[in-house]
Motif scaffolding. Structure first.
Motif, PDB file in Angstrom:
ATOM      1  N   MET A  37       0.853  -1.182   0.000  1.00 22.15           N
ATOM      2  CA  MET A  37       0.000   0.000   0.000  1.00 22.15           C
ATOM      3  C   MET A  37       0.896   1.241   0.000  1.00 22.15           C
ATOM      4  O   MET A  37       1.943   1.259   0.650  1.00 22.15           O
ATOM      5  CB  MET A  37      -0.882   0.009   1.246  1.00 22.15           C
ATOM      6  N   ALA A  38       0.456   2.271  -0.712  1.00 30.95           N
ATOM      7  CA  ALA A  38       1.207   3.529  -0.739  1.00 30.95           C
ATOM      8  C   ALA A  38       1.363   4.082   0.675  1.00 30.95           C
ATOM      9  O   ALA A  38       2.381   4.696   0.990  1.00 30.95           O
ATOM     10  CB  ALA A  38       0.514   4.542  -1.641  1.00 30.95           C
ATOM     11  N   LEU A  39       0.381   3.839   1.519  1.00 25.47           N
ATOM     12  CA  LEU A  39       0.441   4.321   2.900  1.00 25.47           C
ATOM     13  C   LEU A  39       1.623   3.725   3.660  1.00 25.47           C
ATOM     14  O   LEU A  39       2.117   4.327   4.613  1.00 25.47           O
ATOM     15  CB  LEU A  39      -0.858   3.988   3.635  1.00 25.47           C
ATOM     16  N   ASP A  40       2.085   2.538   3.265  1.00 23.39           N
ATOM     17  CA  ASP A  40       3.184   1.858   3.961  1.00 23.39           C
ATOM     18  C   ASP A  40       4.549   2.111   3.328  1.00 23.39           C
ATOM     19  O   ASP A  40       5.574   1.765   3.921  1.00 23.39           O
ATOM     20  CB  ASP A  40       2.932   0.343   3.973  1.00 23.39           C
ATOM     21  N   MET A  41       4.577   2.678   2.148  1.00 23.12           N
ATOM     22  CA  MET A  41       5.827   2.813   1.403  1.00 23.12           C
ATOM     23  C   MET A  41       6.822   3.828   1.973  1.00 23.12           C
ATOM     24  O   MET A  41       8.026   3.598   1.897  1.00 23.12           O
ATOM     25  CB  MET A  41       5.534   3.150  -0.052  1.00 23.12           C
ATOM     26  N   PRO A  42       6.390   4.960   2.531  1.00 17.54           N
ATOM     27  CA  PRO A  42       7.388   5.950   2.978  1.00 17.54           C
ATOM     28  C   PRO A  42       8.375   5.415   4.022  1.00 17.54           C
ATOM     29  O   PRO A  42       9.570   5.727   3.957  1.00 17.54           O
ATOM     30  CB  PRO A  42       6.531   7.092   3.543  1.00 17.54           C
ATOM     31  N   ILE A  43       7.917   4.608   4.943  1.00 21.15           N
ATOM     32  CA  ILE A  43       8.819   4.077   5.972  1.00 21.15           C
ATOM     33  C   ILE A  43       9.847   3.147   5.346  1.00 21.15           C
ATOM     34  O   ILE A  43      11.045   3.240   5.634  1.00 21.15           O
ATOM     35  CB  ILE A  43       8.016   3.359   7.078  1.00 21.15           C
ATOM     36  N   ARG A  44       9.394   2.261   4.459  1.00 20.88           N
ATOM     37  CA  ARG A  44      10.321   1.348   3.790  1.00 20.88           C
ATOM     38  C   ARG A  44      11.326   2.110   2.926  1.00 20.88           C
ATOM     39  O   ARG A  44      12.496   1.763   2.859  1.00 20.88           O
ATOM     40  CB  ARG A  44       9.567   0.324   2.925  1.00 20.88           C
ATOM     41  N   LEU A  45      10.858   3.163   2.251  1.00 16.60           N
ATOM     42  CA  LEU A  45      11.769   3.954   1.422  1.00 16.60           C
ATOM     43  C   LEU A  45      12.848   4.603   2.268  1.00 16.60           C
ATOM     44  O   LEU A  45      14.031   4.539   1.924  1.00 16.60           O
ATOM     45  CB  LEU A  45      10.998   5.024   0.644  1.00 16.60           C
ATOM     46  N   GLU A  46      12.463   5.215   3.352  1.00 17.48           N
ATOM     47  CA  GLU A  46      13.446   5.856   4.233  1.00 17.48           C
ATOM     48  C   GLU A  46      14.484   4.840   4.702  1.00 17.48           C
ATOM     49  O   GLU A  46      15.691   5.117   4.683  1.00 17.48           O
ATOM     50  CB  GLU A  46      12.748   6.509   5.434  1.00 17.48           C
ATOM     51  N   GLU A  47      14.032   3.654   5.097  1.00 17.77           N
ATOM     52  CA  GLU A  47      14.965   2.603   5.540  1.00 17.77           C
ATOM     53  C   GLU A  47      15.915   2.204   4.415  1.00 17.77           C
ATOM     54  O   GLU A  47      17.114   2.024   4.636  1.00 17.77           O
ATOM     55  CB  GLU A  47      14.190   1.389   6.039  1.00 17.77           C
ATOM     56  N   SER A  48      15.402   2.068   3.212  1.00 20.22           N
ATOM     57  CA  SER A  48      16.222   1.686   2.066  1.00 20.22           C
ATOM     58  C   SER A  48      17.259   2.756   1.742  1.00 20.22           C
ATOM     59  O   SER A  48      18.435   2.445   1.487  1.00 20.22           O
ATOM     60  CB  SER A  48      15.331   1.426   0.847  1.00 20.22           C
ATOM     61  N   LEU A  49      16.848   4.008   1.759  1.00 23.78           N
ATOM     62  CA  LEU A  49      17.770   5.101   1.461  1.00 23.78           C
ATOM     63  C   LEU A  49      18.836   5.251   2.543  1.00 23.78           C
ATOM     64  O   LEU A  49      20.003   5.519   2.244  1.00 23.78           O
ATOM     65  CB  LEU A  49      16.994   6.403   1.270  1.00 23.78           C
ATOM     66  N   GLU A  50      18.450   5.049   3.793  1.00 27.14           N
ATOM     67  CA  GLU A  50      19.421   5.097   4.892  1.00 27.14           C
ATOM     68  C   GLU A  50      20.417   3.943   4.781  1.00 27.14           C
ATOM     69  O   GLU A  50      21.619   4.136   5.000  1.00 27.14           O
ATOM     70  CB  GLU A  50      18.694   5.041   6.249  1.00 27.14           C
ATOM     71  N   ARG A  51      19.926   2.768   4.435  1.00 27.21           N
ATOM     72  CA  ARG A  51      20.798   1.599   4.260  1.00 27.21           C
ATOM     73  C   ARG A  51      21.811   1.869   3.141  1.00 27.21           C
ATOM     74  O   ARG A  51      22.997   1.593   3.280  1.00 27.21           O
ATOM     75  CB  ARG A  51      19.949   0.364   3.964  1.00 27.21           C
ATOM     76  N   ALA A  52      21.345   2.432   2.044  1.00 31.16           N
ATOM     77  CA  ALA A  52      22.235   2.766   0.930  1.00 31.16           C
ATOM     78  C   ALA A  52      23.294   3.775   1.379  1.00 31.16           C
ATOM     79  O   ALA A  52      24.480   3.628   1.056  1.00 31.16           O
ATOM     80  CB  ALA A  52      21.439   3.303  -0.250  1.00 31.16           C
ATOM     81  N   ALA A  53      22.885   4.791   2.111  1.00 33.78           N
ATOM     82  CA  ALA A  53      23.828   5.809   2.579  1.00 33.78           C
ATOM     83  C   ALA A  53      24.877   5.191   3.497  1.00 33.78           C
ATOM     84  O   ALA A  53      26.066   5.540   3.418  1.00 33.78           O
ATOM     85  CB  ALA A  53      23.079   6.925   3.295  1.00 33.78           C
ATOM     86  N   THR A  54      24.464   4.268   4.342  1.00 34.22           N
ATOM     87  CA  THR A  54      25.391   3.577   5.240  1.00 34.22           C
ATOM     88  C   THR A  54      26.438   2.799   4.452  1.00 34.22           C
ATOM     89  O   THR A  54      27.593   2.697   4.856  1.00 34.22           O
ATOM     90  CB  THR A  54      24.621   2.619   6.176  1.00 34.22           C
ATOM     91  N   LEU A  55      26.038   2.269   3.296  1.00 38.91           N
ATOM     92  CA  LEU A  55      26.955   1.510   2.444  1.00 38.91           C
ATOM     93  C   LEU A  55      27.781   2.413   1.522  1.00 38.91           C
ATOM     94  O   LEU A  55      28.584   1.931   0.729  1.00 38.91           O
ATOM     95  CB  LEU A  55      26.159   0.493   1.613  1.00 38.91           C
ATOM     96  N   GLY A  56      27.535   3.726   1.591  1.00 39.00           N
ATOM     97  CA  GLY A  56      28.347   4.669   0.843  1.00 39.00           C
ATOM     98  C   GLY A  56      27.843   5.024  -0.543  1.00 39.00           C
ATOM     99  O   GLY A  56      28.606   5.542  -1.352  1.00 39.00           O
ATOM    100  N   TYR A  57      26.604   4.745  -0.831  1.00 46.02           N
ATOM    101  CA  TYR A  57      26.094   5.176  -2.131  1.00 46.02           C
ATOM    102  C   TYR A  57      24.715   5.789  -1.975  1.00 46.02           C
ATOM    103  O   TYR A  57      24.069   5.631  -0.936  1.00 46.02           O
ATOM    104  CB  TYR A  57      26.090   4.034  -3.153  1.00 46.02           C
ATOM    105  N   LYS A  58      24.324   6.512  -3.022  1.00 46.64           N
ATOM    106  CA  LYS A  58      22.993   7.112  -3.005  1.00 46.64           C
ATOM    107  C   LYS A  58      22.356   6.922  -4.372  1.00 46.64           C
ATOM    108  O   LYS A  58      23.040   6.780  -5.389  1.00 46.64           O
ATOM    109  CB  LYS A  58      23.035   8.578  -2.616  1.00 46.64           C
ATOM    110  N   TYR A  59      21.073   6.932  -4.370  1.00 46.32           N
ATOM    111  CA  TYR A  59      20.321   6.783  -5.605  1.00 46.32           C
ATOM    112  C   TYR A  59      20.280   8.115  -6.343  1.00 46.32           C
ATOM    113  O   TYR A  59      20.135   9.169  -5.735  1.00 46.32           O
ATOM    114  CB  TYR A  59      18.884   6.336  -5.310  1.00 46.32           C
ATOM    115  N   GLN A  60      20.397   8.049  -7.676  1.00 44.01           N
ATOM    116  CA  GLN A  60      20.223   9.242  -8.497  1.00 44.01           C
ATOM    117  C   GLN A  60      18.756   9.433  -8.854  1.00 44.01           C
ATOM    118  O   GLN A  60      18.299  10.553  -9.020  1.00 44.01           O
ATOM    119  CB  GLN A  60      21.065   9.131  -9.762  1.00 44.01           C
ATOM    120  N   TRP A  61      18.042   8.315  -9.006  1.00 41.68           N
ATOM    121  CA  TRP A  61      16.638   8.355  -9.402  1.00 41.68           C
ATOM    122  C   TRP A  61      15.828   7.378  -8.554  1.00 41.68           C
ATOM    123  O   TRP A  61      16.324   6.312  -8.199  1.00 41.68           O
ATOM    124  CB  TRP A  61      16.467   7.951 -10.876  1.00 41.68           C
ATOM    125  N   ALA A  62      14.595   7.758  -8.285  1.00 45.42           N
ATOM    126  CA  ALA A  62      13.638   6.870  -7.633  1.00 45.42           C
ATOM    127  C   ALA A  62      12.340   6.950  -8.437  1.00 45.42           C
ATOM    128  O   ALA A  62      11.872   8.045  -8.779  1.00 45.42           O
ATOM    129  CB  ALA A  62      13.390   7.287  -6.188  1.00 45.42           C
TER     130      ALA A  62
END
Length: 187
Positions: A37-62
């Motif tokens: 559900m779109a209502l549940d997506m923001p939390i998962r997105l934040e976790e994914s982006l934080e995980r990526a940042a911890t690994l030293g990379y960032k997304y250019q596009w979402a």
């Protein structure tokens, strides 16, 4: 969920690699969860982006396609649109640009006109959001480009699995459409 799910990112990645050649590598990550559900997506997105940042990379596009399941559960259009807008703003905060993908028509809308009204309201909001983003969000108007209601039956059978979810050919079409939106914005 349809029986033949294939992420549209498979086709998108192939087209990007074909255009830019082997010297440019693309990491394309699919985070969508069937039935989400779109209502549940923001939390998962934040976790994914934080995980990526911890690994030293960032997304250019979402790229965001969401809201169909919310509509089917009767979630108000404002709440769906607000959740989708939060996804885009969260991606911006992590340095990514975004693509808003409108919610496509579904086979059951003839029998459920309130779903059409919900979808139209959410899509109108996302079109305005992209238009007012100063280029931070591009738009893939999937509702206009793959219209269930006006499509010939043979093409429907090719692109849709169950009238709500796309077939592998349908997801490939979405990947191609996304490529067309993105190709001149990737360097």
């Amino acid at each position: 969920m349809g029986s033949r799910f294939q992420p549209y990112t498979v086709r998108l990645r192939g087209l990007l690699e074909g255009r830019f050649g082997p010297e440019k590598k693309f990491q394309v990550v699919t985070e969508g969860i069937p039935g989400d559900m779109a209502l549940d997506m923001p939390i998962r997105l934040e976790e994914s982006l934080e995980r990526a940042a911890t690994l030293g990379y960032k997304y250019q596009w979402a790229l965001f396609l969401g809201g169909t399941n919310d509509m089917m559960q009767g979630v108000p259009a404002h709440d769906i649109a607000s959740s989708l807008a939060t996804l885009h703003r969260t991606a911006y905060a992590h340095g990514a640009r975004t693509v808003a993908i409108t919610i496509p028509e579904c086979s059951f809308e003839d029998d459920e006109p309130h779903i059409t009204a919900l979808r139209t309201a959410v899509n109108d909001h996302m079109r305005r959001f992209a238009d007012e983003s100063n280029g931070a969000t591009l738009l893939l108007d999937l509702a206009a480009l793959i219209p269930w209601a006006s499509m010939p039956p043979d093409e429907r059978r090719t692109l849709w699995d169950d009238g709500v979810h796309f077939s592998a050919a349908g997801y490939d079409r979405i990947g191609t459409l996304l490529y067309e939106v993105l190709k001149n914005h990737i360097n």
